[in-house]
Design a protein around this motif. Structure first.
Motif, PDB file in Angstrom:
ATOM      1  N   SER A 220       0.831  -1.203   0.000  1.00 17.68           N
ATOM      2  CA  SER A 220       0.000   0.000   0.000  1.00 17.68           C
ATOM      3  C   SER A 220       0.865   1.253   0.000  1.00 17.68           C
ATOM      4  N   TRP A 221       1.959   1.193   0.724  1.00 21.94           N
ATOM      5  CA  TRP A 221       2.917   2.306   0.717  1.00 21.94           C
ATOM      6  C   TRP A 221       3.497   2.491  -0.684  1.00 21.94           C
ATOM      7  N   MET A 222       3.816   1.388  -1.359  1.00 22.75           N
ATOM      8  CA  MET A 222       4.323   1.466  -2.733  1.00 22.75           C
ATOM      9  C   MET A 222       3.331   2.191  -3.643  1.00 22.75           C
ATOM     10  N   VAL A 223       2.068   1.806  -3.527  1.00 27.75           N
ATOM     11  CA  VAL A 223       1.029   2.442  -4.334  1.00 27.75           C
ATOM     12  C   VAL A 223       0.938   3.931  -4.002  1.00 27.75           C
ATOM     13  N   ALA A 224       1.014   4.251  -2.718  1.00 27.15           N
ATOM     14  CA  ALA A 224       0.867   5.645  -2.274  1.00 27.15           C
ATOM     15  C   ALA A 224       1.984   6.544  -2.775  1.00 27.15           C
ATOM     16  N   ILE A 225       3.206   6.012  -2.899  1.00 21.13           N
ATOM     17  CA  ILE A 225       4.316   6.845  -3.372  1.00 21.13           C
ATOM     18  C   ILE A 225       4.454   6.789  -4.894  1.00 21.13           C
ATOM     19  N   GLY A 226       3.479   6.157  -5.545  1.00 16.38           N
ATOM     20  CA  GLY A 226       3.422   6.210  -6.998  1.00 16.38           C
ATOM     21  C   GLY A 226       4.232   5.183  -7.738  1.00 16.38           C
ATOM     22  N   CYS A 227       4.503   4.057  -7.100  1.00 14.51           N
ATOM     23  CA  CYS A 227       5.303   3.007  -7.728  1.00 14.51           C
ATOM     24  C   CYS A 227       4.437   1.845  -8.190  1.00 14.51           C
ATOM     25  N   LEU A 239      -0.890 -14.599  -2.804  1.00 14.97           N
ATOM     26  CA  LEU A 239      -1.339 -13.848  -3.981  1.00 14.97           C
ATOM     27  C   LEU A 239      -2.585 -13.036  -3.642  1.00 14.97           C
ATOM     28  N   LEU A 240      -3.528 -13.687  -2.986  1.00 14.51           N
ATOM     29  CA  LEU A 240      -4.760 -13.005  -2.592  1.00 14.51           C
ATOM     30  C   LEU A 240      -4.491 -11.897  -1.576  1.00 14.51           C
ATOM     31  N   LEU A 241      -3.618 -12.183  -0.624  1.00  9.28           N
ATOM     32  CA  LEU A 241      -3.301 -11.207   0.415  1.00  9.28           C
ATOM     33  C   LEU A 241      -2.708  -9.940  -0.187  1.00  9.28           C
ATOM     34  N   ASN A 242      -1.814 -10.101  -1.155  1.00 12.51           N
ATOM     35  CA  ASN A 242      -1.154  -8.937  -1.750  1.00 12.51           C
ATOM     36  C   ASN A 242      -2.130  -8.001  -2.450  1.00 12.51           C
ATOM     37  N   LEU A 243      -3.275  -8.515  -2.857  1.00 15.04           N
ATOM     38  CA  LEU A 243      -4.261  -7.676  -3.536  1.00 15.04           C
ATOM     39  C   LEU A 243      -5.152  -6.909  -2.565  1.00 15.04           C
ATOM     40  N   LYS A 244      -4.959  -7.097  -1.267  1.00 17.26           N
ATOM     41  CA  LYS A 244      -5.772  -6.375  -0.287  1.00 17.26           C
ATOM     42  C   LYS A 244      -5.421  -4.893  -0.219  1.00 17.26           C
ATOM     43  N   VAL A 245      -4.416  -4.478  -0.996  1.00 12.49           N
ATOM     44  CA  VAL A 245      -4.115  -3.041  -1.086  1.00 12.49           C
ATOM     45  C   VAL A 245      -5.322  -2.263  -1.603  1.00 12.49           C
ATOM     46  N   HIS A 246      -6.249  -2.960  -2.246  1.00 14.56           N
ATOM     47  CA  HIS A 246      -7.426  -2.286  -2.795  1.00 14.56           C
ATOM     48  C   HIS A 246      -8.439  -1.930  -1.713  1.00 14.56           C
ATOM     49  N   ASP A 247      -8.281  -2.491  -0.517  1.00 11.89           N
ATOM     50  CA  ASP A 247      -9.330  -2.393   0.501  1.00 11.89           C
ATOM     51  C   ASP A 247      -9.269  -1.126   1.350  1.00 11.89           C
ATOM     52  N   PHE A 248      -8.174  -0.396   1.311  1.00  9.00           N
ATOM     53  CA  PHE A 248      -8.041   0.780   2.182  1.00  9.00           C
ATOM     54  C   PHE A 248      -6.940   1.696   1.642  1.00  9.00           C
ATOM     55  N   ARG A 249      -6.791   2.855   2.265  1.00 10.43           N
ATOM     56  CA  ARG A 249      -5.731   3.796   1.892  1.00 10.43           C
ATOM     57  C   ARG A 249      -4.941   4.186   3.131  1.00 10.43           C
ATOM     58  N   LEU A 250      -3.640   4.295   2.987  1.00 14.99           N
ATOM     59  CA  LEU A 250      -2.802   4.794   4.068  1.00 14.99           C
ATOM     60  C   LEU A 250      -2.954   6.309   4.179  1.00 14.99           C
ATOM     61  N   SER A 251      -2.812   6.812   5.386  1.00 16.37           N
ATOM     62  CA  SER A 251      -2.815   8.268   5.572  1.00 16.37           C
ATOM     63  C   SER A 251      -1.460   8.835   5.140  1.00 16.37           C
ATOM     64  N   ASP A 252      -1.417  10.123   4.917  1.00  9.09           N
ATOM     65  CA  ASP A 252      -0.149  10.776   4.563  1.00  9.09           C
ATOM     66  C   ASP A 252       0.885  10.562   5.667  1.00  9.09           C
ATOM     67  N   ASP A 254       1.058   7.944   7.709  1.00 12.73           N
ATOM     68  CA  ASP A 254       1.537   6.565   7.575  1.00 12.73           C
ATOM     69  C   ASP A 254       2.638   6.489   6.522  1.00 12.73           C
ATOM     70  N   VAL A 255       2.367   7.092   5.373  1.00 13.28           N
ATOM     71  CA  VAL A 255       3.324   7.053   4.250  1.00 13.28           C
ATOM     72  C   VAL A 255       4.642   7.701   4.660  1.00 13.28           C
ATOM     73  N   SER A 256       4.567   8.843   5.326  1.00 15.61           N
ATOM     74  CA  SER A 256       5.782   9.558   5.738  1.00 15.61           C
ATOM     75  C   SER A 256       6.598   8.743   6.736  1.00 15.61           C
ATOM     76  N   LYS A 257       5.917   8.099   7.678  1.00 13.62           N
ATOM     77  CA  LYS A 257       6.622   7.297   8.680  1.00 13.62           C
ATOM     78  C   LYS A 257       7.355   6.117   8.039  1.00 13.62           C
ATOM     79  N   ILE A 258       6.708   5.469   7.074  1.00 10.02           N
ATOM     80  CA  ILE A 258       7.345   4.327   6.407  1.00 10.02           C
ATOM     81  C   ILE A 258       8.513   4.805   5.543  1.00 10.02           C
ATOM     82  N   THR A 259       8.330   5.905   4.836  1.00 10.53           N
ATOM     83  CA  THR A 259       9.416   6.442   4.007  1.00 10.53           C
ATOM     84  C   THR A 259      10.611   6.829   4.862  1.00 10.53           C
ATOM     85  N   ALA A 260      10.358   7.313   6.078  1.00 14.48           N
ATOM     86  CA  ALA A 260      11.429   7.763   6.970  1.00 14.48           C
ATOM     87  C   ALA A 260      12.299   6.619   7.476  1.00 14.48           C
TER      88      ALA A 260
END
Length: 279
Positions: A220-227, A239-252, A254-260
């Motif tokens: 989900s972080w990958m999707v959020a940073i545009g990759c 395979l099924l688990l990896n597609l659960k990125v469709h079920d929710f969105r990370l907050s900004d 969340d994304v910043s903390k993971i990138t850090a």
């Protein structure tokens, strides 16, 4: 299942989550690709080096024959290996790939890694194949800024994709910034960093809050940073688990903390560095 997509510079669409097939061989490769298509994957990545193009192609063709997908539904990627660089060798390698995969065209064809002195000739040969309609999109893999800029300067062609190592702790911020400036989509191989970050405190905290697995948070972080991410797995449940990125969105946040995580001790590249020492 609607997978988020990005638009490449040539107008083609590419799913942000796909299947990587590195180290999948023989009937296992066939089974995993069939399973992936069945559960919703529409991006399949292989390469001459992987020695599984025949099985991957057979799985895709069987999925089409079964009515699971049409050819236009699936984005198929392969790559020309280092020993096949050069105008004639690249074209021969590409035709061998098509023959093994039993396909009329490839959606994406990449230079697997930079080879000093032959990148320009190889990429120009790929552009000729693209002009003939045999390839939709051409790009590169494992290119670092200096060789990427040299390729563009000498060919006048901007690769649609650069597929590179990218994961928490190694977000390739500077390269992604360059890609954004040039209009190149960043594609991540080894998005889980070999599994080293599944139990990272930041990842675990975000995963607990969203009530999903750490692997889903990373993708989900990958999707959020545009990759675009191409995780590999041989297990249908994964395979099924990896597609659960469709079920929710990370907050900004969340994304910043993971990138850090990039800034922590021990972060950085986990695998092969394509950049020669001293370059």
């Amino acid at each position: 299942m609607n997978t988020p997509t990005l638009t490449l510079s040539d107008g083609a669409e590419i799913p942000q989550i796909g299947l990587g097939t590195w180290e999948l061989r023989g009937e296992e490769a066939y089974r995993v690709v069939r399973d992936a298509v069945e559960v919703g994957y529409r991006l399949i990545d292989t390469a001459t080096l992987y020695n599984n193009e025949a099985e991957v192609g057979r799985a895709i063709n069987d999925a089409i024959k079964a009515g699971d997908v049409t050819r236009d539904d699936v984005v198929v990627t392969s790559k020309v290996w280092d020993s096949d660089h050069g105008a004639d060798s690249t074209k021969k390698a590409f035709q061998q790939t098509l023959s093994l995969m039993q396909l009329d065209y490839l959606d994406v064809y990449l230079i697997h890694s930079p080879v000093p002195g032959s990148n320009v000739e190889t990429f120009e040969a790929m552009a000729q194949l693209q002009g003939l309609g045999s390839i939709q999109s051409i790009g590169v893999s494992n290119f670092y800024p200096s060789v990427l800029e040299e390729l563009i300067d000498k060919t006048g062609i901007v690769p649609a994709i650069n597929q590179v190592e990218l994961h928490p702790g190694f977000s390739q911020a500077e390269l992604r910034k360059l890609h954004q400036k040039l209009g190149i989509v960043t594609q991540a191989w080894a998005p889980f960093g070999g599994g080293d970050f599944f139990n990272h405190p930041v990842i675990l905290e975000v995963a607990r809050r969203h009530k999903v697995a750490s692997s889903v948070i990373i993708l989900s972080w990958m999707v959020a940073i545009g990759c675009v991410a191409i995780p590999k797995t041989a297990q249908k449940e994964r395979l099924l688990l990896n597609l659960k990125v469709h079920d929710f969105r990370l907050s900004d946040d969340d994304v910043s903390k993971i990138t850090a995580i990039d800034n922590e001790s021990g972060a950085g590249r986990k695998f092969w560095d394509p950049k020669p020492v001293g370059r």
